[in-house]
Design a protein around this motif. Structure first.
Motif, PDB file in Angstrom:
ATOM      1  N   LYS A   1      -4.165  -6.242  -2.435  1.00 27.11           N
ATOM      2  CA  LYS A   1      -2.818  -6.032  -2.958  1.00 27.11           C
ATOM      3  C   LYS A   1      -2.802  -6.137  -4.483  1.00 27.11           C
ATOM      4  O   LYS A   1      -1.936  -6.792  -5.067  1.00 27.11           O
TER       5      LYS A   1
ATOM      6  N   ASN B   1      -6.016  -2.037  -2.072  1.00 26.84           N
ATOM      7  CA  ASN B   1      -4.896  -2.356  -1.194  1.00 26.84           C
ATOM      8  C   ASN B   1      -5.168  -3.576  -0.314  1.00 26.84           C
ATOM      9  O   ASN B   1      -4.234  -4.285   0.060  1.00 26.84           O
TER      10      ASN B   1
ATOM     11  N   ARG C   1      -6.873   0.739  -7.661  1.00 29.04           N
ATOM     12  CA  ARG C   1      -6.175  -0.218  -6.802  1.00 29.04           C
ATOM     13  C   ARG C   1      -7.042  -0.629  -5.631  1.00 29.04           C
ATOM     14  O   ARG C   1      -7.889   0.129  -5.152  1.00 29.04           O
TER      15      ARG C   1
ATOM     16  N   SER D   1       0.799  -1.217   0.000  1.00 29.03           N
ATOM     17  CA  SER D   1       0.000   0.000   0.000  1.00 29.03           C
ATOM     18  C   SER D   1       0.838   1.276   0.000  1.00 29.03           C
ATOM     19  O   SER D   1       0.306   2.355  -0.263  1.00 29.03           O
TER      20      SER D   1
ATOM     21  N   TRP E   1      -0.343   5.737  -3.667  1.00 26.47           N
ATOM     22  CA  TRP E   1      -0.719   4.769  -2.628  1.00 26.47           C
ATOM     23  C   TRP E   1      -2.196   4.838  -2.232  1.00 26.47           C
ATOM     24  O   TRP E   1      -2.808   3.804  -1.920  1.00 26.47           O
ATOM     25  N   SER E   2      -2.786   6.030  -2.227  1.00 32.45           N
ATOM     26  CA  SER E   2      -4.171   6.197  -1.789  1.00 32.45           C
ATOM     27  C   SER E   2      -5.171   6.118  -2.937  1.00 32.45           C
ATOM     28  O   SER E   2      -6.370   5.961  -2.705  1.00 32.45           O
TER      29      SER E   2
END
Length: 123
Positions: A77, A74, A72, A30, A53-54
């Motif tokens: 993954k 997280n 994405r 993440s 990442w966010s």
């Protein structure tokens, strides 16, 4: 470094849709910025899309804006690339890659790479 595995490629017709997946290993996935790149025979590897990442910051190559969407999950993954309105010129091997820091669009800025998945668009 994080390990990445692409999947979801295949043979489709012009105008069809396809979703690629990039599955990562490791407990710090993440924290990575993830990008998608593609390489056609005889050509250099080129940038397609990237996500931080966010998921708040995203970037796309001009040629795919409005057609491709990067996202994405997280918890799983996994990073996805939803491709709509596919064109024959999009035929290539698609790779996902990861890096620390902010959004980047150059091959040399990414240190971890998957093995690639083939996308072929017929017409």
């Amino acid at each position: 470094q994080v390990q990445l595995v692409e999947s979801g490629g295949g043979l489709v017709q012009a105008g069809d849709s396809l979703r690629l997946s990039c599955a990562a290993s490791g407990r710090t996935f993440s924290s990575y910025v993830v990008g998608w790149f593609r390489q056609a025979p005889g050509k250099e590897r080129e940038f397609v899309a990237a996500i931080n990442w966010s998921g708040a910051n995203r970037d796309y190559a001009d040629s795919v804006k409005g057609r491709f969407t990067i996202s994405r999950d997280n918890a799983k993954k996994t990073v996805y690339l939803q491709m709509n309105g596919l064109k024959p010129e999009y035929t290539a091997v698609y790779y996902c890659a990861a890096r620390w820091g902010g959004i980047a669009t150059h091959v040399t800025d990414f240190g971890s790479w998957g093995q690639g998945t083939q996308v072929t668009v017929s017409s």
